[in-house]
Design an enzyme around this catalytic site. Structure first.
Site, PDB file in Angstrom:
ATOM      1  N   LYS A 260      14.994  33.368   4.931  1.00 29.27           N
ATOM      2  CA  LYS A 260      15.576  34.133   3.827  1.00 29.27           C
ATOM      3  C   LYS A 260      15.528  33.307   2.551  1.00 29.27           C
ATOM      4  CE  LYS A 260      20.047  35.859   2.135  1.00 29.27           C
ATOM      5  NZ  LYS A 260      21.492  35.999   2.426  1.00 29.27           N
ATOM      6  N   ASP A 265      21.876  35.199  -5.665  1.00 27.04           N
ATOM      7  CA  ASP A 265      22.459  36.438  -5.178  1.00 27.04           C
ATOM      8  C   ASP A 265      23.698  36.805  -5.985  1.00 27.04           C
ATOM      9  OD1 ASP A 265      23.199  38.649  -3.757  1.00 27.04           O
ATOM     10  OD2 ASP A 265      24.035  37.536  -2.064  1.00 27.04           O
ATOM     11  N   LYS A 272      29.288  40.536  -6.707  1.00 29.33           N
ATOM     12  CA  LYS A 272      30.261  39.585  -6.187  1.00 29.33           C
ATOM     13  C   LYS A 272      31.273  39.232  -7.275  1.00 29.33           C
ATOM     14  CE  LYS A 272      26.889  37.103  -3.260  1.00 29.33           C
ATOM     15  NZ  LYS A 272      27.498  37.294  -1.926  1.00 29.33           N
ATOM     16  N   ASP A 283      21.313  30.589  -1.536  1.00 31.04           N
ATOM     17  CA  ASP A 283      21.000  31.703  -0.649  1.00 31.04           C
ATOM     18  C   ASP A 283      19.532  31.743  -0.233  1.00 31.04           C
ATOM     19  OD1 ASP A 283      22.236  33.672   0.820  1.00 31.04           O
ATOM     20  OD2 ASP A 283      21.984  35.242  -0.682  1.00 31.04           O
ATOM     21  N   ASP A 342      24.984  43.987  -1.585  1.00 36.51           N
ATOM     22  CA  ASP A 342      25.246  42.565  -1.341  1.00 36.51           C
ATOM     23  C   ASP A 342      24.890  42.165   0.082  1.00 36.51           C
ATOM     24  OD1 ASP A 342      26.008  40.002  -2.016  1.00 36.51           O
ATOM     25  OD2 ASP A 342      28.118  40.315  -1.537  1.00 36.51           O
ATOM     26  N   GLU A 344      21.848  42.065   1.165  1.00 34.39           N
ATOM     27  CA  GLU A 344      20.412  42.127   0.841  1.00 34.39           C
ATOM     28  C   GLU A 344      19.541  41.253   1.721  1.00 34.39           C
ATOM     29  OE1 GLU A 344      21.330  38.328  -0.163  1.00 34.39           O
ATOM     30  OE2 GLU A 344      22.525  40.076  -0.694  1.00 34.39           O
ATOM     31  N   ARG A 346      19.280  40.701   4.907  1.00 31.49           N
ATOM     32  CA  ARG A 346      18.681  41.305   6.105  1.00 31.49           C
ATOM     33  C   ARG A 346      17.504  42.211   5.745  1.00 31.49           C
ATOM     34  NH1 ARG A 346      24.337  43.876   7.678  1.00 31.49           N
ATOM     35  NH2 ARG A 346      24.897  41.920   6.620  1.00 31.49           N
TER      36      ARG A 346
END
Length: 498
Positions: A260, A265, A272, A283, A342, A344, A346
């Site tokens: 990933k 993010d 967030k 991230d 949020d 995202e 996956r």
């Protein structure tokens, strides 16, 4: 990077700035570790001073003494290793952490000799030294650059006798890979974004046995990678998918690593809170781990083919940002209803897993800072491991544990899948809040394909949301900031197939 050499000379006469030895936690305080090869007067001096200063020998404790009789080094550091217990039963890991703590304490010094453990611990000590002697100073300005201490310049690791394996060489390759992953994670998101991440890996791979292919937004569109495109469409910095291929002759297996790579993010439209964004440059730690591990495996000439997929996007709130209620078509044609922008990670990972499946590897392992639920369940230092195959899950956790990376296997109950049913698409990308770590993994499992025999490819998911970034004080060989979590586990896992 700190230079590393091995020596089997007398430690008391070494011409270095500092000598590092170990202590253990005894009943009445710190005790010099068994086998500490020092003259009697030096041992007596250190023992009495450890008692006088109230040293305990606990892990991460560093007691520094000057002018120790019978020792040429100006300083002697006695580093605690704690005791063998359920928390850290492995002696190699205790010495690895002690070496890291010693190296951190020696920032600004020119040279040191580390005499920790026996010959069987030499590689762990070497890794600990190199990982502990790390500092991310790339962006220090005039206010701090002149006063910041540089990492320890040169280290020797004491090893009795000859060794068949290249301890220093292997430790250096592994440590350099971890350091590269740390650097990527620590780089600010205005500097590291999908395109520049891909450029960094391309430069790093130049001249190696690793081949790279980079898909830009147009190529991702043509290839049907709606997950990555959907996440990245709210950013002015388009997404990328980087495929890294290491294919040695006579490879004994083929593994696929999927990472990933959300370079920042914001949470997208489901934004967030401000405090939740502060560390979100981390991230992309999964992609950093994959990139570093594949390059290291090529340098180590491991006879296992490995394909790495770096799923790179920036999750922002621009005019075209993905909305809750959108439906995207993933690699392979399945449709997904977006519920929470949020969640995202996956989505980009699912495209990577689907793509990896098309090449029918022996196993797929994905790694991601995927869920806060993993942190709630396992804390900040332990990675969660899930799989569609019990043997693979144990193999992944075993590889991680062998190199000192805490990992814990978690189940994937079948009933979780029902919470992702959608009335308007093949599935939703979120489900029940309970068991959120497993819900995310169950979503990823949906995109694992089949092998030539028509069987589902073995797949494992590693959630490093906790250990990927250390917001607290440094400990052992783990610095504040990016940790390089998962790099050593992936390297060890691939080596297990050799």
């Amino acid at each position: 990077m700190t230079t590393l050499t091995l020596t089997d000379g007398k430690i008391a006469s070494a011409k270095v700035d500092a000598l590092v030895v170990a202590s253990t936690a005894g009943t009445d305080g710190a005790v010099l570790a068994e086998g500490t090869d020092l003259p009697k007067n030096a041992r007596t001096h250190l023992t009495s001073n450890l008692t006088a200063t109230g040293a305990t020998g606990k892990a991460d404790e560093v007691a520094t003494f000057a002018g120790v009789p019978g020792v040429s080094a100006g300083l002697v550091l006695v580093v605690g290793t704690g005791k063998a217990d359920a928390a850290v039963p492995d002696a190699a890991e205790r010495y690895r952490r002690a070496a890291g703590a010693g190296a951190r304490a020696l920032a600004g010094k020119k040279s040191a000799l580390f005499a920790l453990g026996g010959a069987e611990h030499a590689r762990a000590v070497a890794e600990g030294v190199l990982l502990g002697a790390y500092a991310f100073q790339t962006f220090l300005g005039e206010g701090k650059s002149s006063s910041a201490k540089a990492p320890l310049e040169a280290a020797q690791v004491h090893v009795k006798g000859r060794h068949k394996e290249d301890v220093a060489g292997q430790a250096s390759v592994v440590a350099d890979a971890v350091r590269y992953a740390r650097d990527l994670v620590n780089t600010p998101p205005n500097v590291l974004f999908p395109e520049s991440f891909a450029t960094s890996v391309s430069k790093r791979a130049a001249g190696s046995k690793v081949k790279l292919e980079v898909w830009d937004a147009d190529k991702l569109q043509a290839e049907g990678c709606g997950g990555i495109l959907g996440v990245g469409q709210g950013s002015g910095r388009p997404p990328r998918l980087v495929t890294m291929t290491y294919k040695p002759r006579g490879a004994k297996a083929h593994l696929a690593f999927v990472g990933k790579g959300i370079t920042f993010d914001s949470g997208g439209l489901c934004i967030k809170p401000g405090t939740g964004m502060v560390t979100m440059k981390c991230d992309m730690a999964g992609a950093a781990a994959v990139a570093a591990a594949v390059l290291a495996l090529a340098e180590l000439k491991v006879p296992v083919a490995v394909t790495g997929y770096l799923c790179l996007a920036e999750n922002m709130t621009g005019d075209l940002a993905q909305r809750p209620g959108d439906i995207v078509t993933m690699r392979g044609g399945r449709t997904v209803e977006i519920i929470n922008t949020d969640a995202e990670g996956r989505l980009v990972m699912a495209d990577g897993i689907a793509l990896a499946s098309e090449h029918k590897p022996d196993a797929i392992v994905d790694i991601a800072t995927l869920t806060g639920a993993c942190v709630i369940a396992l804390g900040n230092r332990t990675m969660g491991v899930m799989a569609n195959d019990d043997e693979l899950r144990e193999r992944v956790t075993g590889a991680a544990s062998l190199v000192g990376e805490a990992a814990w296997g978690m189940p994937l109950p079948e009933e979780i899948r029902g919470s992702m049913d959608s009335p308007v698409a093949d599935l939703k990308h979120t489900g029940d809040r309970a068991g959120g770590m497993m819900v995310a993994a169950k979503f990823l499992e949906e995109f694992v394909g089949k092998n030539d025999a028509g069987e589902t490819i073995k797949w494992s998911h590693i959630d490093i949301a906790g250990p990927a970034f250390n917001e607290k004080s440094a400990w052992g060989y783990t610095p504040t900031g990016g940790t390089g979590s998962g790099v050593r586990a992936l390297i060890e896992l691939a080596q297990s197939y050799a």
